[in-house]
Motif scaffolding. Structure first.
Motif, short mmCIF file in Angstrom:
data_model
loop_
_atom_site.label_atom_id
_atom_site.label_comp_id
_atom_site.label_asym_id
_atom_site.label_seq_id
_atom_site.Cartn_x
_atom_site.Cartn_y
_atom_site.Cartn_z
N SER A 21 0.83 -1.37 -0.08
CA SER A 21 0.35 -0.25 -0.11
C SER A 21 0.87 1.51 -0.08
N CYS A 22 0.37 2.35 -0.40
CA CYS A 22 1.16 3.79 -0.68
C CYS A 22 -0.08 5.07 -0.48
N ALA A 23 0.41 5.13 0.65
CA ALA A 23 -0.87 6.17 1.69
C ALA A 23 -0.14 7.31 1.07
N ALA A 24 -1.25 8.25 0.74
CA ALA A 24 -0.53 10.03 0.13
C ALA A 24 -1.17 11.22 0.91
N SER A 25 -0.55 11.78 0.89
CA SER A 25 -1.01 13.29 1.93
C SER A 25 -1.46 13.97 0.52
N GLY A 26 -2.19 14.60 0.82
CA GLY A 26 -3.07 15.92 -0.49
C GLY A 26 -4.41 15.57 -0.54
N ARG A 27 -5.25 16.53 -1.05
CA ARG A 27 -6.09 16.50 -1.20
C ARG A 27 -6.46 16.33 -2.71
N THR A 28 -5.31 16.66 -3.98
CA THR A 28 -5.65 16.66 -5.27
C THR A 28 -4.82 15.07 -5.41
N PHE A 29 -4.37 14.52 -4.96
CA PHE A 29 -4.08 13.39 -5.09
C PHE A 29 -4.79 12.62 -6.92
N SER A 30 -5.92 12.73 -6.38
CA SER A 30 -6.91 12.03 -7.28
C SER A 30 -6.05 13.29 -9.52
N THR A 31 -5.79 13.49 -9.00
CA THR A 31 -5.33 14.25 -10.37
C THR A 31 -3.69 13.68 -10.61
N TYR A 32 -2.85 13.06 -9.79
CA TYR A 32 -1.86 12.10 -10.06
C TYR A 32 -1.37 11.14 -10.46
N ALA A 33 -0.96 10.59 -11.92
CA ALA A 33 -0.09 9.74 -12.15
C ALA A 33 0.64 8.99 -10.69
N VAL A 34 0.67 7.78 -10.60
CA VAL A 34 1.61 6.72 -9.93
C VAL A 34 2.14 5.99 -9.74
N GLY A 35 2.54 4.94 -9.83
CA GLY A 35 3.53 4.16 -10.57
C GLY A 35 4.84 3.93 -9.05
N TRP A 36 4.55 1.73 -9.14
CA TRP A 36 5.33 1.57 -8.88
C TRP A 36 7.17 0.57 -8.92
N PHE A 37 8.12 0.91 -8.30
CA PHE A 37 9.47 0.63 -8.70
C PHE A 37 10.18 -0.39 -7.66
N ARG A 38 10.97 -0.35 -8.43
CA ARG A 38 11.56 -1.36 -6.91
C ARG A 38 13.22 -1.24 -7.82
N GLN A 39 14.62 -2.00 -6.30
CA GLN A 39 15.06 -1.88 -6.58
C GLN A 39 15.75 -2.64 -5.66
N ALA A 40 16.99 -4.00 -6.16
CA ALA A 40 17.09 -5.16 -5.46
C ALA A 40 18.57 -4.41 -5.54
N PRO A 41 20.01 -5.20 -4.85
CA PRO A 41 20.98 -4.77 -3.43
C PRO A 41 22.05 -4.62 -5.38
N GLY A 42 22.95 -3.62 -5.26
CA GLY A 42 23.56 -3.63 -6.88
C GLY A 42 22.92 -3.56 -7.87
N LYS A 43 21.19 -2.85 -8.19
CA LYS A 43 21.09 -3.37 -9.01
C LYS A 43 20.47 -1.64 -9.15
N GLU A 44 19.81 -1.15 -10.25
CA GLU A 44 19.45 0.11 -11.08
C GLU A 44 17.73 -0.08 -11.00
N ARG A 45 17.27 0.94 -10.11
CA ARG A 45 16.16 0.92 -9.79
C ARG A 45 15.37 0.77 -10.83
N GLU A 46 14.34 0.01 -10.88
CA GLU A 46 13.40 -0.33 -12.88
C GLU A 46 11.99 -0.27 -12.17
N PHE A 47 11.50 0.01 -13.50
CA PHE A 47 9.30 -0.05 -14.06
C PHE A 47 9.30 -1.43 -12.79
N VAL A 48 8.11 -1.21 -12.10
CA VAL A 48 6.80 -2.78 -11.59
C VAL A 48 6.32 -2.23 -13.09
N ALA A 49 5.22 -1.15 -12.04
CA ALA A 49 3.74 -0.71 -12.61
C ALA A 49 3.56 0.77 -13.05
N THR A 50 2.39 1.36 -13.69
CA THR A 50 2.40 2.93 -13.73
C THR A 50 0.68 2.50 -13.84
#
Length: 124
Positions: A21-50
């Motif tokens: 879960s990702c809880a967001a502050s701010g009353r206008t959150f519905s106007t934001y695109a969102v995404g999930w990324f991940r980063q394993a040790p020794g690796k670059e951050r990579e896209f997971v979902a949007t």
């Protein structure tokens, strides 16, 4: 300004499920695109979902397609990442991200706001 706080990570076995879960502050959150990324040790951050602001557009990485689902509840200012059939290679710190605007985004540099991350560890 949006602040993001992830939760739901943990240590699980291969084949198990987790929901982040990702809880967001701010009353206008519905106007934001969102995404999930991940980063394993020794690796670059990579896209997971949007997901777009209205949930009409979504995309997930090929590596998690069919196993992970992104969703949001704008009434609760919360974004979710449902992860099923977890594999050891899914082990990483998972980050939630948001950016003002409607469309989905695949690149980390396109997101202005980030959470602190939550650790997911999958044992074999």
């Amino acid at each position: 300004q949006v602040q993001l706080v992830e939760s739901g990570g943990g240590l699980v076995q291969a084949g198990d499920s987790l929901r982040l879960s990702c809880a967001a502050s701010g009353r206008t959150f519905s106007t934001y695109a969102v995404g999930w990324f991940r980063q394993a040790p020794g690796k670059e951050r990579e896209f997971v979902a949007t997901l777009s602001w209205s949930s009409t557009a979504t995309s997930v990485a090929d590596s998690v397609k069919g196993r992970f689902t992104i969703s949001r509840d704008n009434a609760k200012n919360t974004v979710y990442l449902q992860m099923n059939n977890l594999k050891p290679e899914d082990t990483a710190v998972y980050y939630c991200a948001a950016d003002l605007g409607r469309g989905i985004r695949y690149r980390a540099r396109d997101y202005a706001y980030w959470g602190q991350g939550t650790q997911v560890t999958v044992s074999s």
